[in-house]
Design a protein around this motif. Structure first.
Motif, PDB file in Angstrom:
ATOM      1  N   ASN A 145       0.823  -1.208   0.000  1.00 52.40           N
ATOM      2  CA  ASN A 145       0.000   0.000   0.000  1.00 52.40           C
ATOM      3  C   ASN A 145       0.859   1.261   0.000  1.00 52.40           C
ATOM      4  O   ASN A 145       0.533   2.251  -0.660  1.00 52.40           O
ATOM      5  CB  ASN A 145      -0.939   0.011   1.207  1.00 52.40           C
ATOM      6  CG  ASN A 145      -1.950  -1.114   1.218  1.00 52.40           C
ATOM      7  OD1 ASN A 145      -2.446  -1.488   2.268  1.00 52.40           O
ATOM      8  ND2 ASN A 145      -2.238  -1.678   0.059  1.00 52.40           N
ATOM      9  N   ILE A 146       1.956   1.231   0.739  1.00 50.90           N
ATOM     10  CA  ILE A 146       2.882   2.370   0.749  1.00 50.90           C
ATOM     11  C   ILE A 146       3.461   2.578  -0.643  1.00 50.90           C
ATOM     12  O   ILE A 146       3.533   3.704  -1.154  1.00 50.90           O
ATOM     13  CB  ILE A 146       4.016   2.148   1.760  1.00 50.90           C
ATOM     14  CG1 ILE A 146       3.488   2.229   3.196  1.00 50.90           C
ATOM     15  CG2 ILE A 146       5.140   3.158   1.545  1.00 50.90           C
ATOM     16  CD1 ILE A 146       3.093   3.612   3.640  1.00 50.90           C
ATOM     17  N   THR A 163       0.861   3.985  -3.138  1.00 55.57           N
ATOM     18  CA  THR A 163       0.454   5.362  -2.869  1.00 55.57           C
ATOM     19  C   THR A 163       1.666   6.286  -2.901  1.00 55.57           C
ATOM     20  O   THR A 163       1.892   6.997  -3.872  1.00 55.57           O
ATOM     21  CB  THR A 163      -0.273   5.466  -1.515  1.00 55.57           C
ATOM     22  OG1 THR A 163       0.560   4.932  -0.472  1.00 55.57           O
ATOM     23  CG2 THR A 163      -1.571   4.707  -1.535  1.00 55.57           C
ATOM     24  N   MET A 169       0.952  11.174  -4.541  1.00 57.07           N
ATOM     25  CA  MET A 169       0.687   9.942  -3.780  1.00 57.07           C
ATOM     26  C   MET A 169      -0.175   8.958  -4.569  1.00 57.07           C
ATOM     27  O   MET A 169      -1.132   8.380  -4.058  1.00 57.07           O
ATOM     28  CB  MET A 169       0.047  10.267  -2.426  1.00 57.07           C
ATOM     29  CG  MET A 169       0.973  11.028  -1.498  1.00 57.07           C
ATOM     30  SD  MET A 169       0.390  11.147   0.211  1.00 57.07           S
ATOM     31  CE  MET A 169      -1.028  12.209   0.031  1.00 57.07           C
ATOM     32  N   ASN A 180      -2.780   5.989   5.458  1.00 60.82           N
ATOM     33  CA  ASN A 180      -1.699   6.676   4.775  1.00 60.82           C
ATOM     34  C   ASN A 180      -0.908   7.516   5.780  1.00 60.82           C
ATOM     35  O   ASN A 180      -1.477   8.386   6.441  1.00 60.82           O
ATOM     36  CB  ASN A 180      -2.261   7.574   3.676  1.00 60.82           C
ATOM     37  CG  ASN A 180      -1.194   8.124   2.755  1.00 60.82           C
ATOM     38  OD1 ASN A 180      -0.158   8.601   3.197  1.00 60.82           O
ATOM     39  ND2 ASN A 180      -1.458   8.064   1.455  1.00 60.82           N
ATOM     40  N   THR A 227      -4.229  12.277   3.509  1.00 61.41           N
ATOM     41  CA  THR A 227      -4.777  12.351   2.155  1.00 61.41           C
ATOM     42  C   THR A 227      -4.802  13.797   1.694  1.00 61.41           C
ATOM     43  O   THR A 227      -4.777  14.728   2.498  1.00 61.41           O
ATOM     44  CB  THR A 227      -6.194  11.762   2.093  1.00 61.41           C
ATOM     45  OG1 THR A 227      -7.021  12.416   3.062  1.00 61.41           O
ATOM     46  CG2 THR A 227      -6.177  10.276   2.376  1.00 61.41           C
TER      47      THR A 227
END
Length: 472
Positions: A360-361, A364, A390, A404, A408
């Motif tokens: 996920n890192i 994004t 991102m 995150n 965001t």
């Protein structure tokens, strides 16, 4: 956020890209207790060949770094091929030509075609056997319904959590002109008229428009006023209709024709691509566009330095006859494994990684040291990372456990919530849609530009669709 789905594409001859493989040649060393003949076996390098539309680096150079980052995090040596243009054509042609990819990125429309062709591996058993992919906290159970076919068959795993498209407004202009958030179609007219006539950018010139679109992409927020949905709608008997080709849509086309005649609608809306539309919004030329919820945050991020007063805000569309708003949720973007893939188990390993915190890192923020840095547990974006917004393929992962670490972009989460709160459903394209779309677009534009009375345009649209068996 992919953007239009292609139909069936005839097989064409393409030169086959060579699969880049790499095997470890590490030689075992003798220990003091080993005999001279005893050596350790070479470790086999896991490899994947991936065809990607959006996942990866923003440039060819960064894409190479992205590949190395995947290898660092997973031990899998990947080759990510990102066509510069015409992704759908490349995808279909590669499958038709028998090119061997281990993973392919696609939208649901692409997947519908490839499932019908028998080109994808059914994944139900592998998903069920995966503690990661079968975890409803990682991928909510109801999400799978969007990509499940007859008989409960599943042929893909999600790339990201999709939002949708909706009107996005210059909220700073709204505040300056003391305007309230529009709800009805007439409210929208009055708001857009003010953007055209009341000099919201304050330059003393008559150089602003109320609304710009990229063709019919995506006027669903206004068609909501008539309660009609874009693309195909099927009844219980499988009968096909296209609501944009029904009499219910006539008042909305007439509304657009009024905007066009009065100079409120960008006169180039019919030929705009999304880039031209975005540019008008970012350069103070237009007060409202219709685009992806994620772009609300990107718009604000792009302008925060050179124009800190700029504020983009997502708003619901026009209220329909039932008192509700009908918006569009984006087609799921997914990963599929072709039936001729050579490394299926490794592909599943990658898909589990993609749904993990580390994946996920990467999807994004991007690449550590290039897009972001970490010091004392605090994540910071680099200048490149800031410009990349991102988004390296999945700005909003499916994994509900993921938070995150940067946060965001301003307005993005609020936009997504509007999508989820307002009857936003995916569109039903089918393999016939590309042919139907040409007919719908042709007559819709004539009606919206006042070249033909809307009722006549809709009748001709409907008659032509029936004549070529594209509606029932």
């Amino acid at each position: 956020m992919l953007n239009k789905k292609a139909g069936m594409i005839a097989a064409v001859a393409l030169s086959t890209s060579l699969l880049v493989t790499a095997c470890s040649t590490q030689t075992g060393t003798e220990s003091q207790a080993s005999s001279p003949s005893e050596t350790s076996k070479p470790a086999k390098q896991e490899t994947l060949r991936i065809l990607s539309g959006v996942v990866g680096g923003k440039t060819p150079e960064e894409n190479a770094l992205f590949e190395k980052e995947v290898e660092r995090l997973t031990g899998i040596k990947v080759t990510i091929e990102k066509p510069a243009a015409d992704y759908d054509k490349k995808l279909y042609a590669a499958i038709a030509a028998g090119e061997k990819y281990d993973l392919i990125y696609m939208g649901k429309g692409n997947m519908d075609v490839l499932v019908e062709q028998g080109a994808l591996t059914q994944l139900n058993d592998k998903i069920k056997a995966s503690k990661v992919l079968s975890d409803p906290k990682v991928i909510p159970t109801k999400e799978w319904d969007m990509i499940t076919y007859n008989g409960g068959k599943i042929y893909s795993v999600f790339n990201k959590s999709e939002g949708g498209t909706l009107p996005t407004v210059r909220q700073d202009w709204m505040d300056k002109l003391k305007l309230q958030q529009p709800k009805t179609l007439d409210d929208f007219y009055q708001t857009l008229k003010a953007f055209k006539e009341k000099d919201p950018d304050g330059n003393g010139k008559d150089d602003t428009y109320g609304l710009s679109t990229a063709g019919l992409y995506d006027i669903q927020g206004f068609m909501s006023a008539a309660g009609v949905k874009y693309k195909y709608v099927m009844d219980a008997n499988g009968k096909r209709s296209i609501p944009y080709a029904t009499d219910a849509a006539v008042p909305i086309y007439e509304w657009f024709a009024k905007l066009y005649k009065e100079g409120i609608l960008d006169p180039n809306f019919a030929t705009n691509d999304s880039g031209k539309m975005r540019e008008l919004f970012l350069t103070n030329r237009v007060g409202m566009v219709t685009y992806w919820d994620a772009w609300v945050g990107l718009f604000n991020n792009m302008k925060k330095t050179d124009d800190p007063k700029f504020v983009a805000k997502a708003i619901p569309g026009a209220v329909g006859p039932d008192g509700k708003v009908m918006l569009r949720r984006g087609d799921p973007s997914v990963w599929g494994i072709p039936v001729n893939a050579e490394h299926v188990d490794t592909a599943m390993k990658f898909l589990e990684f993609w749904q993990s915190d580390k994946g996920n890192i990467l999807s994004t923020l991007g690449i550590e040291g290039t897009d972001y840095t970490v010091k004392d547990g605090k994540y910071s974006l680099t200048p490149d990372g800031i410009s990349h917004g991102m988004d390296h393929g999945a700005p909003f992962p499916n994994n509900t456990n993921f938070k995150n670490p940067i946060g965001t972009l301003p307005g993005a989460l609020e936009g997504r919530q509007i999508i989820f709160d307002n009857n936003a459903t995916i569109e039903n394209s089918t393999k016939d849609w590309p042919n139907a779309e040409k007919i719908v677009t042709n007559y819709a534009f004539q009606a919206m530009m006042g070249k033909m009375p809307a009722a006549d345009a809709v009748k001709k649209m409907r008659d032509e669709l029936k004549a070529v068996n594209l509606i029932d």
